[in-house]
Design an enzyme around this catalytic site. Structure first.
Site, PDB file in Angstrom:
ATOM      1  N   SER A 249       0.797  -1.233   0.000  1.00 17.06           N
ATOM      2  CA  SER A 249       0.000   0.000   0.000  1.00 17.06           C
ATOM      3  C   SER A 249       0.831   1.285   0.000  1.00 17.06           C
ATOM      4  O   SER A 249       0.268   2.361  -0.183  1.00 17.06           O
ATOM      5  CB  SER A 249      -0.929   0.023   1.210  1.00 17.06           C
TER       6      SER A 249
ATOM      7  N   LYS B  57       0.404   3.466  -2.954  1.00 13.98           N
ATOM      8  CA  LYS B  57      -0.802   4.282  -3.183  1.00 13.98           C
ATOM      9  C   LYS B  57      -0.545   5.791  -3.275  1.00 13.98           C
ATOM     10  O   LYS B  57      -1.055   6.446  -4.189  1.00 13.98           O
ATOM     11  CB  LYS B  57      -1.841   3.983  -2.095  1.00 13.98           C
TER      12      LYS B  57
ATOM     13  N   TYR C 194      -3.402  -3.097 -10.183  1.00 13.70           N
ATOM     14  CA  TYR C 194      -3.204  -2.763  -8.774  1.00 13.70           C
ATOM     15  C   TYR C 194      -2.358  -3.826  -8.067  1.00 13.70           C
ATOM     16  O   TYR C 194      -1.459  -3.503  -7.292  1.00 13.70           O
ATOM     17  CB  TYR C 194      -4.575  -2.595  -8.106  1.00 13.70           C
TER      18      TYR C 194
ATOM     19  N   TYR D 101      -4.867   4.803   7.726  1.00 12.98           N
ATOM     20  CA  TYR D 101      -6.225   4.239   7.872  1.00 12.98           C
ATOM     21  C   TYR D 101      -6.861   4.705   9.181  1.00 12.98           C
ATOM     22  O   TYR D 101      -6.834   5.900   9.471  1.00 12.98           O
ATOM     23  CB  TYR D 101      -6.188   2.703   7.784  1.00 12.98           C
TER      24      TYR D 101
ATOM     25  N   VAL E  84       1.141  -3.501   4.032  1.00 15.10           N
ATOM     26  CA  VAL E  84       0.922  -4.710   4.821  1.00 15.10           C
ATOM     27  C   VAL E  84       2.113  -5.678   4.774  1.00 15.10           C
ATOM     28  O   VAL E  84       2.190  -6.621   5.557  1.00 15.10           O
ATOM     29  CB  VAL E  84      -0.405  -5.381   4.375  1.00 15.10           C
TER      30      VAL E  84
HETATM   31  N1  GLN Z   1      -1.979  -5.407  -1.807  1.00 12.54           N
HETATM   32  C1  GLN Z   1      -2.567  -5.241  -0.506  1.00 12.54           C
HETATM   33  C2  GLN Z   1      -4.082  -5.330  -0.609  1.00 12.54           C
HETATM   34  O1  GLN Z   1      -4.626  -4.779  -1.522  1.00 12.54           O
HETATM   35  C3  GLN Z   1      -2.173  -3.923   0.049  1.00 12.54           C
HETATM   36  C4  GLN Z   1      -2.838  -3.644   1.401  1.00 12.54           C
HETATM   37  C5  GLN Z   1      -1.938  -2.912   2.334  1.00 12.54           C
HETATM   38  O2  GLN Z   1      -0.750  -2.827   2.154  1.00 12.54           O
HETATM   39  N2  GLN Z   1      -2.507  -2.424   3.410  1.00 12.54           N
HETATM   40  O3  GLN Z   1      -4.720  -5.937   0.200  1.00 12.54           O
END
Ligand code: GLN
Length: 419
Positions: free
Chosen positions: A62, A65, A187, A239, A257
């Site tokens: 993430s 992003k 993605y 978040y 994550v």
């Molecule tokens: N690729 C992971 C997902 O879409 C990224 C989520 C994250 O890093 N929080 O679930």
């Protein structure tokens, strides 16, 4: 070893024994990570990167992003992006169904739904071109060509039904206009891009540096786009921990994550941290603790009062035929505002010498306020000599490189006269 690297090494040593958190396993490939890996890096805005601990690669997840948001902002502008994805903290987990009722517009670009939509906004025309652009942008932010970890990509592609569901919901509501499978695939690839902590620190430093990569000197996105990305990171990047994060660390940030976190301090530095065990929010436990220590060590909480700077009026002399005001430091709003009081109280019909030799920078707001005031003074019969180098931002007086020439000029101006 330099003192900045020593701070990183101390934080690394003190937190290496931390055992909190668990490996994310909803993407099977991530469950195979080594929980002891732990690396930190800081990149300054002059191009130096300082590091401690693990220097190897991991998937960006993430943390991609904000950079894809930067790319979308650079390509389409803020209004077009905001029309499709909102910028409100959702207060919900990263994979929540945070969609506006009716329209399906996602809450913000940092949660999965919003990130899927942001990815779909990157101009293609097709998915291959779209991903090529994303990979090129991520690489430009990092300052080196990045690659995709095919195993992690395949692992998420095989199991990412929740993200597919989010995309289908947005597509059904009309928010997502590109084909679901293409967008989700792009993605997943973007999340599987391999980076090091030095890459992440450089990427964050590029945002902190107004969109110019401090290592390569390349402009990756515009200054406004970079600023907008940092704002969205500050309010939504962590978040449902974003509010407390801003309280405790005080820097725009983003977590992934895989266990990585970036943070950025505008005009100061970027940080990259990696340690795979994550908490229930999907945020690296060691990275949160490390970021708190670094924010304290570098004293750069964004919203903390910066402390009073030296008074802007260094000296005032009324003995010569003119009033002489010596200014110093950076002229921002508060500095200009404090000088206005002195200027407005000046006796009419006596020339003014404003010595700016010791001024380090005149911000546009200060230039505007002072220019307007000097124009008012001129109408009231006060002619002004400005001392320093004329950079064109401050007008309303006559510029002299040297103070002696300015003083000599004031004696030639008649009382209340203009030149
Ligand atoms: N690729 C992971 C997902 O879409 C990224 C989520 C994250 O890093 N929080 O679930």
């Amino acid at each position: 070893v330099d003192p900045i690297s020593r701070i990183l090494e101390t934080v690394h040593r003190e937190l290496a024994g931390e055992r909190g958190g668990a490996l994310a396993d909803y993407i099977p490939e991530l469950a195979g990570a080594d929980p002891d890996r732990f690396g930190l890096a800081v990149a300054g805005v002059h191009g130096t990167v300082y590091r401690a601990g693990d220097a190897g690669e991991f998937t960006i997840q993430s943390v991609s992003k904000p950079f894809v948001l930067g790319l979308a902002l650079a390509e389409l502008g803020l209004e077009a992006v905001l029309a499709r994805v909102s910028a409100e903290p959702s207060g919900e987990p990263f994979n929540a169904v945070s969609l506006e009722p009716g329209t399906g517009r996602p809450a913000n670009p940092m949660i999965n739904a919003g990130a899927l939509l942001t990815t779909s906004l990157v101009p293609g025309p097709g998915p291959a071109e779209r991903f090529a652009r994303i990979l090129a942008a991520l690489s430009a932010f990092a300052g080196r060509p990045l690659t995709v970890d095919e195993a992690t990509y395949a692992s998420e592609h095989a199991t990412g039904d929740r993200n597919r569901a989010l995309a289908h919901l947005m597509r059904a509501a009309g928010a997502l206009t590109e084909p679901v499978d293409e967008v989700v695939d792009t993605y997943f690839r973007q999340c599987a891009v391999l980076v090091t902590v030095a890459d992440l620190a450089t990427m964050a430093a590029t945002l902190a540096n107004g969109g110019v990569n401090p290592r390569t000197g390349t402009r990756v996105v515009g200054e406004r786009a970079a600023g907008h990305v940092l704002t969205v990171m500050a309010t939504c990047g962590m978040y449902d921990y974003s509010g407390e994060w801003l309280l405790r660390v005080g820097l725009p940030a983003k977590s992934g994550v895989s266990g990585c976190v970036i943070a950025a301090s505008p005009a100061q530095f970027g940080i990259g941290i990696f340690s795979p065990p994550v908490d229930e929010r999907g945020t690296s436990v060691r990275a949160v603790l490390a970021a708190r220590r670094l924010s304290e060590a570098f004293d750069l909480d964004l919203v903390r009062h910066p402390g009073l700077s030296a008074p802007v009026l260094r000296r005032r002399e009324d003995t010569v035929p003119a009033t002489v005001l010596d200014l110093q430091g950076e002229l921002d709003f508060a500095a200009a505002e404090s000088v206005l009081a002195d200027l407005l109280a000046l006796p009419a019909a006596r020339p003014l010498v404003l010595d700016l030799t010791a001024v380090s920078r005149i911000r546009p707001v200060a230039a505007g306020l002072l220019t307007a005031t000097l124009a008012d003074l001129a109408r009231a019969g006060v002619s002004t000599a400005l001392v320093g180098s004329d950079t064109g931002v401050l007008t309303g007086g006559r510029w002299f490189p040297r103070r002696a020439d300015a003083l000599a000029w004031t004696t030639t101006t008649t009382n209340g006269g203009r030149t």
